[in-house]
Structures are given as C-alpha cells and as structure tokens.
Design an enzyme around this catalytic site. Structure first.
Site, short mmCIF file in Angstrom:
data_model
loop_
_atom_site.label_atom_id
_atom_site.label_comp_id
_atom_site.label_asym_id
_atom_site.label_seq_id
_atom_site.Cartn_x
_atom_site.Cartn_y
_atom_site.Cartn_z
N ASP A 40 0.64 -1.30 0.06
CA ASP A 40 -0.03 0.04 -0.18
C ASP A 40 0.96 1.33 0.00
O ASP A 40 0.23 2.41 0.06
CB ASP A 40 -0.84 -0.05 1.13
CG ASP A 40 -0.43 -0.02 2.67
OD1 ASP A 40 0.82 -0.25 2.65
OD2 ASP A 40 -1.20 0.19 3.48
N SER A 41 2.14 1.03 0.04
CA SER A 41 3.08 2.08 -0.07
C SER A 41 2.92 2.63 -1.38
O SER A 41 3.50 3.85 -1.91
CB SER A 41 4.52 1.74 -0.04
OG SER A 41 4.82 0.32 -0.74
N ASP A 79 -0.74 -6.17 -0.18
CA ASP A 79 -0.94 -5.51 0.83
C ASP A 79 -2.48 -5.17 1.23
O ASP A 79 -3.14 -4.80 0.43
CB ASP A 79 -0.07 -4.42 0.74
CG ASP A 79 0.56 -3.78 2.24
OD1 ASP A 79 0.13 -4.74 3.25
OD2 ASP A 79 1.14 -2.96 2.16
N GLU A 178 9.22 -3.36 10.98
CA GLU A 178 9.73 -2.00 10.34
C GLU A 178 10.17 -1.11 11.40
O GLU A 178 9.24 -0.88 12.33
CB GLU A 178 8.45 -1.60 9.36
CG GLU A 178 8.76 -0.34 8.87
CD GLU A 178 7.70 0.22 7.73
OE1 GLU A 178 7.78 1.25 7.32
OE2 GLU A 178 6.61 -0.51 7.56
#
Length: 268
Positions: A40-41, A79, A178
């Site tokens: 979804d980045s 994602d 992350e």
C-alpha cells in the site's frame, strides 16, 4: 518458484521488494528477488498521496494483478489496505480471498496488532497465507503521530515480541518488522520459527525489504534506513530532456523513424 513454505527452508537471506506494475515486476523477478510485495506504499510511491490511507481495494487488486502477470518465480504478496480488514472478520477474509481469487496473489500482508490475531488465524484456516507486520505500521500514522521508530522502550518492545509470537501461533508464515531497534528485531527473530523480514530493523532478521522507488533512486527522498542503489530519476530526467530538445530542434523523428508509402504519392 518461491512458496510460503519454501521461505522457511532458506539458508541465505530472503530478498523482498515492492512493485506496482508489470514492467517493474518483471525486472525484480528476473533479478531473482524472492518476494514481490504489492505494498500500500503505492499511495506515496505511485499514486501521489501523502500517506497510504487513501489506497483502496481496487487500487491494490488492479496492481496486484499487473504484478502477477509480470512474475514467473517470485512470491507475490498483496498488502491489505486501510479498513479492508480488522473491522468485521468475515469481510476481512473475503477481501483477502479476493486478492488470491481475482488478482493471482500468493499471500496477503496485514499491518498487525492485537485485533488481527484471530483474523490471521481465520484467514490461515481457510487457506489464505498471511504475512504479519509489526513495528511501524504506516496505516496507524494518525494514532502514532508520525513515522517514528517503534519498540524503543521495554514495554513497547515486549508488546511487539508478544504479538510476534501470537501471530506465529495464529498461522502467519512470516513477519515484517519495520523501523524497530536492531536488537529488538534480533530478539524477535531468535524467538520465532517463521522468517522475519526487516525494513529499518538492522541486519539480524532473516531477510530484508525495501520500497522499489528507494532502491532504484526514483523519488526525491528516501528514509534514513534505506539505500539508493541507482539514479533512475536522474536518468529519466536526462532522457526526457534530450527528447524535448530533439523534437524542438527537428532531429526527431529522423528518417529512420519514419516510413513513406510510395503508393500514396498521388494523394492530394
């Protein structure tokens, strides 16, 4: 071909990159990258948003299908975008299944927390492989107040470790960590039997993931835990600039770029 089970058996580090279109996916796959994440980045990296929050199921579905068409060997992970999971379990499972049924994904990734343990279990039970994600979870940017490092005090670190164990027990086949301290990532990796994949989490995870724009140097900015391995933005600027000059000074299109049909010479 890379499989979710095969990731557990690897001796060398796992490599994972994002991709959002078929041509990029082809390049990533041909390089031998193990996992392609349709992240979804894409909200920041491809769609022009300031965050991942506006990304929709339709956005991810379309781009996952494109990536899957460009990949032969890598594992394709879709994602789950903001609010596509975690509200109602049945809806979460249907949305995840849609990526496998309609977009040819091999697995889904979920930004995880206490609320996703049972969702992970249910998805796994019905045959949807789940990659969990702990530490900095960008979909929670409004609650976190930014994109700062997570797990930096004892309580927060212990919570991440406990959630990692819970998601492994629920059936997750791997875990993304992350923007957490390297020693926390190492401890989580040691505690789990499933592979960990770090981004801004130090060298002691079982693999690494980065956003493709950061790796190839497409954006103007990269996070401090990333590294630019190329200058695609600079090369694109050079090529576009040369194209503009060639059109304006008449050197493009040249004779070799054109075709004259002799049978059309009598047209008026």
């Amino acid at each position: 071909m890379t499989t979710t089970r095969g990731l557990r058996d690897r001796e060398e580090p796992i490599t994972m990159l994002t991709a959002y279109d078929a041509p990029t996916a082809e390049v990533v796959d041909e390089a031998g990258i193990d996992v392609v994440l349709v992240g979804d980045s894409m909200g920041n990296a491809a769609l022009g948003y300031d965050s991942t929050l506006p990304v929709t199921m339709a956005d991810v579905r379309s781009r996952t299908a494109a990536v899957a068409r460009g990949v032969d060997d890598a594992l394709v992970v879709a994602d789950m975008p903001f609010l596509s999971f975690g509200v109602e379990e049945a809806e979460s499972v249907r949305n995840a299944g849609e990526f496998l049924k309609e977009a040819d994904a091999d697995a889904v990734k979920i930004e995880s927390g206490p609320h996703t343990i049972e969702t992970t279990r249910r998805m796994t039970d019905v045959g949807i492989p789940v990659m969990a994600h702990l530490g900095l979870t960008p979909q929670h940017v409004n609650r976190l107040g930014g994109y700062s490092r997570q797990g930096t005090d004892q309580d927060a670190a212990e919570e991440i470790l406990e959630l990692a164990r819970d998601h492994e027990e629920a059936g997750a086949f791997s875990l993304v960590l992350e923007h957490v301290p390297a020693n926390l990532a190492a401890a989580v990796t040691d505690a789990l039997s499933i592979p960990t994949i770090g981004i801004g989490a130090g060298p002691d995870t079982d693999g690494q993931v980065l956003v493709i724009n950061d790796v190839v140097g497409l954006g103007e900015w990269s996070p401090p835990f990333s590294k630019r391995f190329g200058d695609v933005r600079g090369e694109m600027q050079r090529a576009v600039g040369e194209y503009k000059e060639a059109v304006e000074d008449g050197t493009f299109p040249a004779e070799e770029h054109s075709h004259v049909e002799d049978d059309l010479e009598e047209l008026y």
